[in-house]
Enzyme design. Sequence first.
Site, PDB file in Angstrom:
ATOM      1  N   TYR A   1      -1.346  -1.005  10.281  1.00  0.00           N
ATOM      2  CA  TYR A   1      -1.555  -1.145   8.845  1.00  0.00           C
ATOM      3  C   TYR A   1      -0.371  -0.576   8.061  1.00  0.00           C
ATOM      4  CZ  TYR A   1      -3.565  -0.953   4.184  1.00  0.00           C
ATOM      5  OH  TYR A   1      -3.775  -1.124   2.832  1.00  0.00           O
TER       6      TYR A   1
ATOM      7  N   SER B   1       0.857  -1.189   0.000  1.00  0.00           N
ATOM      8  CA  SER B   1       0.000   0.000   0.000  1.00  0.00           C
ATOM      9  C   SER B   1       0.889   1.233   0.000  1.00  0.00           C
ATOM     10  CB  SER B   1      -0.889   0.016   1.251  1.00  0.00           C
ATOM     11  OG  SER B   1      -1.544   1.268   1.399  1.00  0.00           O
TER      12      SER B   1
END
Length: 255
Positions: A162, A148
């Site tokens: 995350y 990401s």
Amino acid sequence: MQNLFSLEGRVALVTGGSRGIGAMIVKGFLTHGAKRVYITARKAAACDAAAEELSQYGECVSLPGDVSTMEGIQGLAARIKEREPKLDILVNNAGAAWGAGFDEFPESGWDKTVDLNMKTPFFLTQALIGELRAAAKDRVAKVINIASIDGQSVTKDETYPYGASKAGLLHMTKRMALRLAPENIAVSCIAPGAFASDMNKVARDHADAVAKMIPAGRIGEAEDMAGAAIYLASRAGDYVMGGAVTVDGGVSFAR
């Protein structure tokens, strides 16, 4: 050169392939000639339904399971080994996110996120290394990790594990690539930005608002994600080892 992006005859496994980015990649692989694509997801009914839907583009096989645990990882690997003598492409796409304030962030949210985002890609690749090595005897086998842009730069959102786990995955991709390149296995990474999915509900439900913050003026589309994955999975990406393809419309540079 005419077959540079062809996946003809290739067998692939895409974790988290029943929806979102995973399903975008599966559709791309099938429409570019993949012989067979296996998908896995925790919810069996959703996984089966997605495989049936995606089979209009080619052969898509549902193998439901929970790859967040070592038992689930070993079980999935065993089912692949029962069906295939080799695996040409492994896409480690299954992931999780958890948001909470610093003072209240729970250990359970931390462990779920880090295990699925960073631990699972390593141990699933390890569990399937024999099948990847078998494929690598004929041509370059591929491992594609889905990271990401949140692993490349820091956001204001309090999603501590995350971003950290995706940054770790970017680094681990490089280390895995160094180890496996001599065995004709290319490990690379995709770092997506805003794509509509259950994980990115803001992009899904407020695409117009999100688009205003992206230099390209829109959120990512299925073709954008499929194109990056096809590039890395095909002959075109054989020399990409350890690198990350950022697919975000330029937003990570505009933060």
